[in-house]
Design a protein around this motif. Structure first.
Motif, mmCIF file in Angstrom:
data_model
loop_
_atom_site.group_PDB
_atom_site.id
_atom_site.type_symbol
_atom_site.label_atom_id
_atom_site.label_comp_id
_atom_site.label_asym_id
_atom_site.label_seq_id
_atom_site.Cartn_x
_atom_site.Cartn_y
_atom_site.Cartn_z
ATOM 1 N N ARG A 106 38.973 33.133 42.819
ATOM 2 C CA ARG A 106 38.347 34.418 42.351
ATOM 3 C C ARG A 106 36.802 33.968 42.290
ATOM 4 N N GLU A 109 35.141 34.133 45.654
ATOM 5 C CA GLU A 109 35.089 35.461 45.910
ATOM 6 C C GLU A 109 33.992 36.194 45.112
ATOM 7 N N ILE A 110 33.897 36.100 43.686
ATOM 8 C CA ILE A 110 33.102 36.760 42.954
ATOM 9 C C ILE A 110 31.651 36.018 43.077
ATOM 10 N N ASN A 112 30.379 35.653 45.883
ATOM 11 C CA ASN A 112 29.740 36.305 47.118
ATOM 12 C C ASN A 112 29.521 37.857 46.442
ATOM 13 N N GLN A 113 30.075 37.923 45.806
ATOM 14 C CA GLN A 113 29.958 39.491 45.137
ATOM 15 C C GLN A 113 28.609 39.572 44.300
ATOM 16 N N ILE A 114 28.324 38.538 43.689
ATOM 17 C CA ILE A 114 27.178 38.448 42.692
ATOM 18 C C ILE A 114 25.744 38.171 43.665
ATOM 19 N N ASP A 116 25.703 39.569 46.638
ATOM 20 C CA ASP A 116 25.439 40.982 47.095
ATOM 21 C C ASP A 116 24.698 42.016 46.135
ATOM 22 N N LEU A 117 24.861 41.318 44.776
ATOM 23 C CA LEU A 117 24.291 42.510 43.888
ATOM 24 C C LEU A 117 22.794 42.267 43.767
ATOM 25 N N GLU A 120 21.100 45.265 45.335
ATOM 26 C CA GLU A 120 21.356 46.354 44.774
ATOM 27 C C GLU A 120 20.005 46.896 44.056
ATOM 28 N N LEU A 135 31.147 40.703 36.321
ATOM 29 C CA LEU A 135 32.077 40.090 37.652
ATOM 30 C C LEU A 135 32.405 38.749 37.152
ATOM 31 N N GLU A 138 35.341 38.428 35.196
ATOM 32 C CA GLU A 138 36.704 38.505 35.867
ATOM 33 C C GLU A 138 37.564 37.240 36.538
#
Length: 427
Positions: A106, A109-110, A112-114, A116-117, A120, A135, A138
């Motif tokens: 996790r 994975e997270i 990578n999501q951070i 991407d933020l 935004e 995030l 999680e």
């Protein structure tokens, strides 16, 4: 990956051998299984166990088909799972391996999501920080405490008794400290009052006492940091607050202030003057300071009702405030510090000045429930002293202390509180 699959099969197979092991691995979450099929099988097993149905190859197959119609497995696979695990002896060990690997998965994975933020479009940096922290949170497992017997916890209890460190912190107010021992680590302490009663001055004077024990973090949403310092310096030197604020200082007074500042700058007091702060910002900053300086003594917010308190659709403001006070209480327990939160009182309290009740806390429901201590600062028009304004300090809720009342003399011209003797009751 083969090792992960083997551990997952071993855990599921152990449940088929003895469904009681679900109680031993209750810390394991569905998302800890990497294989989506195994996630669904574990979900079915927990559902059956929760509803007190047998957990075997037949019942799991039947419910699995209902939950996951597009991915139907026959009973053979479940029988193979049971046969792949000859004993349940190692199920907890294998479950912990799964959880550990899942946490790291996790995290990746997270991460990578951070990343991407960053692409935004957030209106403010604070919204970005909140999204990142949400995030990151999680990654952490959904920890559930476990019941422990008195025998298991015997040693920790006697270690606690022999430990000379205490959970309370003196505030510098002798009468209050003599009665309550001070403020307690892990407590949410709410200090409420109408405007101009001296809530901020009381907080700052307390902070000077509390900071003798450990770091104090103060968020001010109505005054900038220099205004706070003006009040603190006036309190210590006795030089009139208005004289300091208007910079009407002679050389001797300036030297007094410099000497006072030399003393207080050695105290671990940290100020942030930001309007509309969020509880997430408070949490992340407090955690960072704990990592840097060790145990905090107090975290303080002046004041609750003007914090940025977002609401989801259909949520009342009172419910949203409840989430903030609940989070504040959790933070106090997590960091083992006192969370001091200033709060308003309702306007109705001005109409008929009397000893306040908990219902006079503005948006009181959740505040009253979550707080360990609720203090009211109020003015009794029948109680006067020539030296200054008399402020009544009423501890209306005290989870560890009980209730009490104190009389305070507020010398507003130098932002200083002094405890008075209690008035004798007329017979």
């Amino acid at each position: 990956m083969i090792e992960n699959l083997s551990a997952e099969q071993s855990v599921l197979g152990a449940v088929f051998l003895d469904a009681n092991v679900l109680d031993e691995i209750s810390f394991l979450e569905e998302r800890d299984f990497h294989n989506p099929v195994h996630q669904q099988i574990y979900k079915v097993m927990k559902w059956l166990d929760r509803h007190e149905y047998p957990v075997d190859a037949v019942t799991v197959t039947e419910q699995y088909v209902k939950f996951k119609k597009t991915d139907q497995l026959d009973t053979t696979y479940f029988i193979q799972l049971a046969e792949s695990c000859p004993t349940t002896a190692n199920v907890v060990h294998h479950a912990k391996i799964l959880r550990s690997k899942a946490i790291r998965r996790r995290g990746s994975e997270i991460g990578n999501q951070i990343a991407d933020l960053a692409r935004e479009d957030f209106e403010t940096d604070e919204e970005y920080f909140s999204a990142v922290e949400a995030l990151a949170a999680e990654i952490r497992p959904d920890e559930q405490g476990r019941m422990k017997s008195l025998q298991e916890t015997r040693q920790s209890y006697f270690d606690y008794l022999l430990d000379k460190s205490v959970d309370y912190i003196e505030t510098g107010f002798p009468q209050f400290d003599g009665w309550a021992k001070g403020i307690y680590r892990g407590d949410l302490f709410v200090s409420a009052g109408r405007p101009s009663v001296g809530k901020t001055a009381k907080l700052l004077q307390r902070s000077l006492g509390v900071a003798e024990t450990g770091p104090v973090l103060i968020w001010s949403q109505e005054m900038d940091e220099n205004q706070l310092k003006d009040r603190m310096v006036s309190n210590i030197t006795g030089i009139g607050y208005n004289r300091i604020r208007n910079k009407e200082l002679n050389p001797q007074q300036f030297a007094q202030i410099e000497e006072a500042y030399n003393r207080i700058e050695k105290l671990p007091i940290f100020l942030q003057d930001s309007s509309g702060i969020t509880i997430e910002e408070v949490r992340s900053t407090a955690r960072r300071f704990k990592r840097k300086y060790g145990d905090l003594a107090m975290v303080a917010v002046d004041y609750l009702q003007i914090m940025s308190i977002p609401r989801v659709k259909g949520q009342t403001r009172s419910e949203a405030i409840g989430e903030v006070t609940g989070a504040a209480k959790q933070l106090a327990r997590e960091l083992k510090c006192c969370f001091m939160m200033l709060s308003q009182m309702t306007r109705d309290s001005d109409k008929n000045p009397k000893k306040p009740t908990l219902s006079e806390l503005k948006e009181s429901g959740a505040i009253e429930q979550d707080a360990d201590v609720v203090e009211f600062l109020w003015i009794n028009p029948d109680d006067k002293e020539q030296q200054g304004k008399v402020v009544q300090q009423f501890i209306a809720k005290g989870r560890n202390t009980g209730l009490n009342e104190f009389r305070l003399l507020f010398r507003g011209w130098k932002q200083q509180f002094v405890e008075l003797e209690k008035k004798k009751r007329k017979r």
